[in-house]
Design a protein around this motif. Structure first.
Motif, mmCIF file in Angstrom:
data_model
loop_
_atom_site.group_PDB
_atom_site.id
_atom_site.type_symbol
_atom_site.label_atom_id
_atom_site.label_comp_id
_atom_site.label_asym_id
_atom_site.label_seq_id
_atom_site.Cartn_x
_atom_site.Cartn_y
_atom_site.Cartn_z
ATOM 1 N N ARG A 30 1.137 -1.153 0.261
ATOM 2 C CA ARG A 30 -0.177 -0.339 -0.118
ATOM 3 C C ARG A 30 1.078 1.634 0.455
ATOM 4 O O ARG A 30 0.643 2.382 -0.574
ATOM 5 C CB ARG A 30 -0.950 -0.187 1.413
ATOM 6 N N ASN A 116 -5.416 -2.290 1.694
ATOM 7 C CA ASN A 116 -4.149 -3.392 2.575
ATOM 8 C C ASN A 116 -4.351 -4.743 1.841
ATOM 9 O O ASN A 116 -4.169 -5.694 2.746
ATOM 10 C CB ASN A 116 -5.067 -3.615 3.941
ATOM 11 N N ASP A 154 -14.329 -7.918 13.933
ATOM 12 C CA ASP A 154 -12.997 -7.333 14.966
ATOM 13 C C ASP A 154 -13.014 -6.034 14.589
ATOM 14 O O ASP A 154 -12.743 -4.686 14.074
ATOM 15 C CB ASP A 154 -11.597 -7.511 13.733
ATOM 16 N N ARG A 157 -10.420 -2.665 14.570
ATOM 17 C CA ARG A 157 -11.048 -2.165 12.520
ATOM 18 C C ARG A 157 -11.755 -0.951 11.939
ATOM 19 O O ARG A 157 -10.575 0.192 11.751
ATOM 20 C CB ARG A 157 -11.813 -3.170 11.628
ATOM 21 N N ARG A 163 -7.275 6.175 12.096
ATOM 22 C CA ARG A 163 -5.619 6.070 12.266
ATOM 23 C C ARG A 163 -5.447 5.853 10.599
ATOM 24 O O ARG A 163 -4.430 6.718 10.520
ATOM 25 C CB ARG A 163 -4.767 5.401 13.213
#
Ligand code: ATP
Ligand code: MG
Length: 397
Positions: A30, A116, A154, A157, A163
């Motif tokens: 990435r 990603n 999850d 994430r 972020r």
């Protein structure tokens, strides 16, 4: 191809020569597509951890339960992770079972965001089944597959999405943004340590203002330690461009200046599980900011130059003023101090007790403080004989 990828090519080749697949994947691919600096490359492979270990002579089991083996070749180390899927998440965070698989596509599918989930093979070809390159071109954060599903598998994430907003100046897709709002409460299932790691990356990004605004808009801030009732304070902080503050501890100091009182700093940061040493440092910065006496020699001496410069930068930043001159002045005063550390004082507690014939007690610390202050203010030379005379002259012992 980036230098770091080229360096790692022999590793990929060796795995492929043994009949397995190996690719670069994740953050490094990435960042290369974004022309950002790469720090390390992640390698994924169809070989199982045992198979990886049989191919290379020097390996370390760093996270074998997740399929990661560290390979050491030519003095460099590489993390090699077996393709895997994580089946059935428990409590919105822990996969019940990690299963090693042979399909790259399935490995990419378990990743968080399309940007990603791009792999690059030895020839530099991109394997990009979910349109990650397009997302990068459009500067979009979009989950691989359904956003609600991925965040409920999850919940960390969600913090990662914010972020990346901060680090990459990307925008969340409409679906991702909606899912952030709809799944906010799942963040309570995530361990503080994982949240802290992502939050500190968020604080350090170029686009931190936008990310803080999103924390507020999505209501995610209410699940961060100590923030549940601090919406107004956070709005105030979001007015500042924290990117202009030097380092992460100074960023914390700016944040805490608005969010808590000085006496609450320690418990607040303990809730974030920051190391005690850093908590003390951040608190000392804030204390100096409140004290606001940067030219005072004794204050400089007590706080040390690093903490003092941080306090100056934070304080001037909060006032929207340039700190350069004040920093230079502090450095000049610091350099002129006769001593820079209390261990340099030419007397100690043992000597004071010998001189006075008194029992040890709190008086020693008090006396040493008075002596140190006199030395710092150049009212007393730092030699044992002069100190001896002075303590008697002033009846300090
Ligand atoms: P950085 O540059 O900060 O390291 P990164 O994207 O490499 O960013 P890592 O935490 O190193 O982040 O993770 C490596 C890769 O593993 C990610 O690019 C992503 O493909 C995958 N990944 C990491 N965390 C998650 C997660 N919580 N859920 C799904 N996939 C994840
Ligand atoms: Mg990474």
């Amino acid at each position: 191809m980036n230098e770091l990828f080229v360096q790692a090519l022999p590793i990929l080749k060796k795995i492929e020569d043994n009949g397995f697949e190996a690719v670069f994947v994740g953050g490094s691919v990435r960042d290369a597509l974004l022309n950002r600096t790469i720090h390390d490359v992640d390698i994924a492979t169809s070989a199982t951890p045992d198979e990886v270990k049989s191919i290379f002579s020097k390996t370390v089991d760093v996270g074998i339960q997740h399929g990661t083996v560290l390979v050491i070749e030519n003095g460099e180390s590489y993390e090699i992770t077996t393709y895997r899927v994580e089946s059935e998440y428990v409590d919105y965070r822990k996969p019940k079972e990690v299963k090693f698989i042979r399909s790259l596509q399935d490995d990419l599918q378990r990743r968080d965001f399309t940007m990603n989930a791009i792999a690059m093979n030895m020839n530099g070809d991109m394997i990009d089944p979910f349109g990650g390159q397009q997302a990068i071109q459009r500067a979009m954060i979009e989950t691989v597959g359904n956003a609600n599903d991925r965040f409920s598998e999850d919940a960390l994430r969600m913090m990662r999405a914010l972020r990346f907003v901060s680090q990459l100046s990307f925008t969340c897709s409409d679906e991702t943004l909606q899912a952030l709002k709809d799944n906010q409460d799942l963040l309570k299932n995530i361990s503080i340590e994982r949240i802290t790691a992502e939050f500190e990356k968020l604080l350090c990004g170029v686009n931190v203002q936008e990310a803080l605004q999103l924390l507020i808009d999505t209501n995610l801030f209410t699940y961060l330690p100590g923030f549940s009732d601090k919406k107004n304070e956070l709005i105030q902080v979001a007015q500042y461009d924290l990117h202009k503050v030097c380092n992460v501890d100074e960023k914390w100091a700016v944040l805490l200046y608005y969010v808590v009182n000085l006496n609450e700093v320690e418990s607040f940061l303990r809730a974030w599980r920051l190391p005690v040493k850093r908590i003390r440092h951040i608190r000392a910065i804030l204390q100096a900011v409140y004290h606001e006496n940067y030219d005072d020699k004794m204050t400089l001496f007590t706080n040390g130059i690093d903490c003092s410069l941080s306090a100056i930068r934070v304080s001037y930043f909060l006032k929207h003023q340039d700190s350069k001159q004040a920093e230079e002045q502090a450095i000049e005063i610091w350099n002129s101090l006769p001593i820079h550390d209390s261990s340099q004082v030419n007397v100690n507690g043992t000597l004071l007790t010998e001189w006075s014939n008194r029992e040890k007690g709190p008086w020693i610390r008090e006396t040493l403080h008075i002596i140190t202050t006199k030395i710092i203010n150049e009212e007393l030379p730092n030699n044992t004989e002069a100190i001896y005379k002075e303590v008697h002259r002033c009846n300090l012992i």
